[in-house]
Design a protein around this motif. Structure first.
Motif, PDB file in Angstrom:
ATOM      1  N   UNK A  48     -41.596   3.838   8.367  1.00  0.00           N
ATOM      2  CA  UNK A  48     -41.131   3.233   9.617  1.00  0.00           C
ATOM      3  C   UNK A  48     -41.975   2.005   9.968  1.00  0.00           C
ATOM      4  N   UNK A  49     -43.278   2.154   9.865  1.00  0.00           N
ATOM      5  CA  UNK A  49     -44.190   1.047  10.182  1.00  0.00           C
ATOM      6  C   UNK A  49     -43.962  -0.136   9.248  1.00  0.00           C
ATOM      7  N   UNK A  50     -43.820   0.145   7.957  1.00  0.00           N
ATOM      8  CA  UNK A  50     -43.664  -0.938   6.976  1.00  0.00           C
ATOM      9  C   UNK A  50     -42.306  -1.623   7.095  1.00  0.00           C
ATOM     10  N   UNK A  51     -41.260  -0.851   7.385  1.00  0.00           N
ATOM     11  CA  UNK A  51     -39.925  -1.443   7.535  1.00  0.00           C
ATOM     12  C   UNK A  51     -39.886  -2.351   8.761  1.00  0.00           C
ATOM     13  N   UNK A  52     -40.506  -1.917   9.868  1.00  0.00           N
ATOM     14  CA  UNK A  52     -40.559  -2.750  11.074  1.00  0.00           C
ATOM     15  C   UNK A  52     -41.310  -4.058  10.792  1.00  0.00           C
ATOM     16  N   UNK A  53     -42.401  -3.970  10.023  1.00  0.00           N
ATOM     17  CA  UNK A  53     -43.162  -5.174   9.673  1.00  0.00           C
ATOM     18  C   UNK A  53     -42.330  -6.106   8.796  1.00  0.00           C
ATOM     19  N   UNK A  54     -41.582  -5.548   7.863  1.00  0.00           N
ATOM     20  CA  UNK A  54     -40.724  -6.361   7.003  1.00  0.00           C
ATOM     21  C   UNK A  54     -39.610  -7.022   7.809  1.00  0.00           C
ATOM     22  N   UNK A  55     -39.087  -6.304   8.807  1.00  0.00           N
ATOM     23  CA  UNK A  55     -38.054  -6.901   9.664  1.00  0.00           C
ATOM     24  C   UNK A  55     -38.564  -8.192  10.297  1.00  0.00           C
ATOM     25  N   UNK A  56     -39.799  -8.168  10.767  1.00  0.00           N
ATOM     26  CA  UNK A  56     -40.388  -9.357  11.403  1.00  0.00           C
ATOM     27  C   UNK A  56     -40.552 -10.491  10.389  1.00  0.00           C
ATOM     28  N   UNK A  57     -41.068 -10.159   9.202  1.00  0.00           N
ATOM     29  CA  UNK A  57     -41.277 -11.191   8.181  1.00  0.00           C
ATOM     30  C   UNK A  57     -39.956 -11.811   7.739  1.00  0.00           C
ATOM     31  N   UNK A  58     -38.945 -10.958   7.557  1.00  0.00           N
ATOM     32  CA  UNK A  58     -37.638 -11.456   7.109  1.00  0.00           C
ATOM     33  C   UNK A  58     -37.040 -12.400   8.142  1.00  0.00           C
ATOM     34  N   UNK A  59     -37.103 -12.018   9.417  1.00  0.00           N
ATOM     35  CA  UNK A  59     -36.549 -12.881  10.465  1.00  0.00           C
ATOM     36  C   UNK A  59     -37.311 -14.204  10.581  1.00  0.00           C
ATOM     37  N   UNK A  60     -38.637 -14.144  10.434  1.00  0.00           N
ATOM     38  CA  UNK A  60     -39.428 -15.374  10.524  1.00  0.00           C
ATOM     39  C   UNK A  60     -39.047 -16.351   9.421  1.00  0.00           C
ATOM     40  N   UNK A  61     -38.817 -15.828   8.222  1.00  0.00           N
ATOM     41  CA  UNK A  61     -38.470 -16.700   7.092  1.00  0.00           C
ATOM     42  C   UNK A  61     -37.035 -17.200   7.220  1.00  0.00           C
ATOM     43  N   UNK A  62     -36.114 -16.283   7.505  1.00  0.00           N
ATOM     44  CA  UNK A  62     -34.699 -16.660   7.511  1.00  0.00           C
ATOM     45  C   UNK A  62     -34.337 -17.545   8.697  1.00  0.00           C
ATOM     46  N   UNK A  63     -35.116 -17.492   9.763  1.00  0.00           N
ATOM     47  CA  UNK A  63     -34.846 -18.367  10.910  1.00  0.00           C
ATOM     48  C   UNK A  63     -35.177 -19.822  10.596  1.00  0.00           C
ATOM     49  N   UNK A  64     -35.958 -20.046   9.532  1.00  0.00           N
ATOM     50  CA  UNK A  64     -36.404 -21.404   9.227  1.00  0.00           C
ATOM     51  C   UNK A  64     -36.090 -21.875   7.814  1.00  0.00           C
ATOM     52  N   UNK A  65     -36.129 -20.949   6.850  1.00  0.00           N
ATOM     53  CA  UNK A  65     -36.114 -21.395   5.455  1.00  0.00           C
ATOM     54  C   UNK A  65     -35.008 -20.796   4.592  1.00  0.00           C
ATOM     55  N   UNK A  66     -34.077 -20.043   5.138  1.00  0.00           N
ATOM     56  CA  UNK A  66     -33.035 -19.449   4.302  1.00  0.00           C
ATOM     57  C   UNK A  66     -33.258 -17.976   4.087  1.00  0.00           C
ATOM     58  N   UNK A 100     -27.906 -14.223  15.971  1.00  0.00           N
ATOM     59  CA  UNK A 100     -27.808 -15.677  16.040  1.00  0.00           C
ATOM     60  C   UNK A 100     -29.048 -16.348  15.493  1.00  0.00           C
ATOM     61  N   UNK A 101     -28.888 -17.635  15.106  1.00  0.00           N
ATOM     62  CA  UNK A 101     -30.009 -18.427  14.563  1.00  0.00           C
ATOM     63  C   UNK A 101     -30.621 -17.780  13.324  1.00  0.00           C
ATOM     64  N   UNK A 102     -29.773 -17.109  12.527  1.00  0.00           N
ATOM     65  CA  UNK A 102     -30.210 -16.442  11.296  1.00  0.00           C
ATOM     66  C   UNK A 102     -31.204 -15.313  11.540  1.00  0.00           C
ATOM     67  N   UNK A 103     -31.226 -14.784  12.748  1.00  0.00           N
ATOM     68  CA  UNK A 103     -32.079 -13.651  13.090  1.00  0.00           C
ATOM     69  C   UNK A 103     -31.204 -12.424  13.271  1.00  0.00           C
ATOM     70  N   UNK A 104     -31.663 -11.276  12.764  1.00  0.00           N
ATOM     71  CA  UNK A 104     -30.861 -10.047  12.849  1.00  0.00           C
ATOM     72  C   UNK A 104     -31.707  -8.903  13.394  1.00  0.00           C
ATOM     73  N   UNK A 105     -31.021  -7.930  13.942  1.00  0.00           N
ATOM     74  CA  UNK A 105     -31.675  -6.700  14.417  1.00  0.00           C
ATOM     75  C   UNK A 105     -31.344  -5.594  13.426  1.00  0.00           C
ATOM     76  N   UNK A 106     -32.309  -5.261  12.578  1.00  0.00           N
ATOM     77  CA  UNK A 106     -32.105  -4.234  11.559  1.00  0.00           C
ATOM     78  C   UNK A 106     -32.670  -2.912  12.083  1.00  0.00           C
ATOM     79  N   UNK A 107     -31.878  -1.849  12.024  1.00  0.00           N
ATOM     80  CA  UNK A 107     -32.318  -0.558  12.554  1.00  0.00           C
ATOM     81  C   UNK A 107     -32.087   0.551  11.537  1.00  0.00           C
ATOM     82  N   UNK A 108     -32.901   1.585  11.646  1.00  0.00           N
ATOM     83  CA  UNK A 108     -32.800   2.775  10.793  1.00  0.00           C
ATOM     84  C   UNK A 108     -32.765   3.993  11.707  1.00  0.00           C
ATOM     85  N   UNK A 109     -31.794   4.861  11.470  1.00  0.00           N
ATOM     86  CA  UNK A 109     -31.694   6.116  12.221  1.00  0.00           C
ATOM     87  C   UNK A 109     -31.829   7.281  11.243  1.00  0.00           C
ATOM     88  N   UNK A 110     -32.657   8.258  11.598  1.00  0.00           N
ATOM     89  CA  UNK A 110     -32.787   9.459  10.773  1.00  0.00           C
ATOM     90  C   UNK A 110     -32.193  10.632  11.530  1.00  0.00           C
TER      91      UNK A 110
END
Length: 519
Positions: A179-197, A227-237
């Motif tokens: 859970x912790x690592x996926x949340x961290x990856x969500x932030x990194x992915x949005x930071x990159x995709x909002x600016x660089x693809x 919007x702006x190439x940013x997404x809300x990624x969620x996981x439900x167990x």
């Protein structure tokens, strides 16, 4: 109107596109054995045409690379993860049920069925030589061996339960880590995709984590475009939110203060959310590694085993004053699976019924010399008050003096009388164990175990085969194929060469135009 040198620009755009595609092909080939890697490809389209204000209207301006995308099908992701949850559940059950089956293996071990037969063999011998002290010792020792075997079985089953309990704690810690690592990856992915693809490699890393998490607990994922190439990624167990964009919830294990079943190991864990929200451990929709462990550890076939009480709430005791165990349908949510608590309860029931029947007969008789009344053969271990498979032992007074064993029915009967032993011998064929004999009851435990174990093996095999099949289907889309990459390499190499040739041709034209015209 297009520039005279516009052809050079067009050729250069083709050169860049071919070079980008070759780079991506190299990236694919280098990751051909990387677990979780998804094949990538360049998306291209014709560049916007330019108006020329001539009769033909417009002229093409070359090619542009619009994106670097992954070749992935979410349908197979969902299919794979759903199967992994079942695979994880039955891989656990196959392993643990195999352990329990080994302990209850009456076909290759001299187990409790053999100990039960040995006991009655000694009883039969005493009907022939009732005054023989060595024969009395043999019966007492065989009874002790039978009791010890049940004690050992209880210890082994409790160890299995404790192992499953520790694995539940490990599974919860793994879920929290993912859970912790996926949340961290969500932030990194949005930071990159909002600016660089597209952050394709980070998405692969996140997908690989979700694949691994799906083996521990059943899950669902969703991705909402913000919007702006940013997404809300969620996981439900199991229907509850574990990760939502950059935030995540964690589970915790809390040791029980009260046992659900009398024979449970100490300190079994309940699972709950750190936030205080309830996590339904016994939900019918739960699956995965965690579900398998809970079923093994807590599976009591829907019935809790506890101290029996009367209508007034007082504890019920047997003729020796020992507390009596009983099973009853559980009032709260429980596990219908036959795990450790179920088989332990079956052994406890046998110990309770058998010891009560034997002691009742023994206490109704007299010793061989008629000097004293008979005493119980089976008692509970020191500092225990409940007759169970884990507590049963032989009366220490009989271990000290075998002649205290009751043999005859009446005090004035001769020493050759063995009516008590004859009554005891009849127990072997009496149907006092849930409508069956003792041997039948013990064999039914083995039968239940064999059926449950074989079912776990079969389902584990089925889900293993499905795992391989679905994985291959998924790889046929997202995997890197050597033949395809070789063809792409040649195709993009030729495109690169042709665009290079075009630039060379254009260079010759411009040389002619600039340096040789008018000479």
């Amino acid at each position: 109107m297009a520039s005279t040198f516009f052809g050079l620009t067009i050729a250069y755009s083709g050169l860049q596109a071919a070079n980008t595609s070759l780079t991506i092909t190299g990236h694919n080939v280098s990751n051909i054995n990387t677990k979780g890697y998804t094949k990538q490809q360049a998306g291209t389209q014709a560049a916007d045409a330019l108006r020329t204000h001539t009769t033909y209207g417009a002229i093409g301006s070359g090619v542009v690379v619009t994106e670097i995308s992954q070749i992935r099908d979410s349908y197979y992701d969902v299919k794979y993860r759903n199967n992994m949850a079942n695979y994880g559940q039955y891989s656990v059950k196959e392993s643990y049920m195999g352990q329990i089956e080994d302990y209850l293996d009456e076909f290759t071990l001299n187990g409790y069925s053999q100990e039960y037969k040995n006991f009655f063999s000694a009883v039969n011998q005493l009907t022939i030589t009732p005054g023989d002290t060595s024969a009395k010792n043999q019966l007492i020792n065989n009874a002790k061996s039978l009791a010890d075997y049940f004690n050992t079985l209880t210890t082994n089953l409790r160890n299995v339960q404790a192992d499953a309990n520790n694995e539940i704690k490990d599974a919860v810690q793994q879920i929290n880590s993912y859970a912790k690592n996926i949340a961290a990856l969500n932030r990194q992915i949005n930071q990159i995709e909002a600016n660089y693809g597209n952050a394709n490699d980070l998405r692969d890393k996140r997908n690989a984590m979700i694949d691994e998490l799906s083996e521990i607990v059943n899950l669902e994922t969703s991705e909402e475009d913000m919007g702006n190439n940013v997404s809300n990624f969620s996981v439900r167990i199991n229907g509850q939110t574990l990760v939502s964009s950059y935030s995540y919830n964690t589970l915790e294990t809390v040791a029980r203060t009260d046992k659900k079943n009398y024979s449970d190991a100490e300190g079994l864990y309940d699972v709950q959310w750190n936030s205080g929200q309830k996590f339904d451990m016994y939900s019918t929709s739960l699956s995965g590694h965690l579900k398998g462990l809970i079923d093994i550890r807590d599976g009591n076939n829907g019935e809790h085993e506890n101290i029996e009480t009367d209508d007034d709430g007082n504890n019920v005791t047997d003729s020796d004053g020992n507390l009596v165990l009983t099973t009853a349908p559980a009032a709260d949510k429980t596990v219908s699976y036959k795990g450790v608590p179920y088989y332990q309860a079956q052994l406890n029931e046998f110990a309770k019924i058998f010891s009560d029947a034997v002691n009742k007969i023994m206490k109704s008789g007299y010793t061989s010399d008629g000097s004293s009344k008979g005493i119980s053969l089976f008692v509970t271990q020191p500092n225990t008050t409940v007759m169970s498979a884990g507590n049963i032992t032989v009366n220490p007074e009989l271990l000290k003096n075998a002649d205290l064993l009751a043999i005859k029915k009446e005090q004035n009967d001769g020493e050759s009388d063995a009516k008590i032993m004859e009554e005891l011998n009849k127990l072997q064929s009496e149907k006092i164990f849930a409508g069956g004999t003792g041997s039948y009851f013990l064999e039914s435990i083995v039968s239940d175990m064999s059926i449950d174990s074989q079912k776990a093996v079969n389902l584990y095999k089925n889900y293993t085969d499905l795992k391989t099949s679905i994985h291959n289907q998924r790889l046929s889309i997202m995997g890197v194929d050597t033949d395809e990459e070789a063809m792409d390499m040649i195709k993009y190499q030729q495109a690169y060469n042709l665009n290079s040739k075009m630039m060379s041709v254009m260079n010759q034209i411009y040389d002619k135009l600039i340096n040789q015209t008018g000479i």
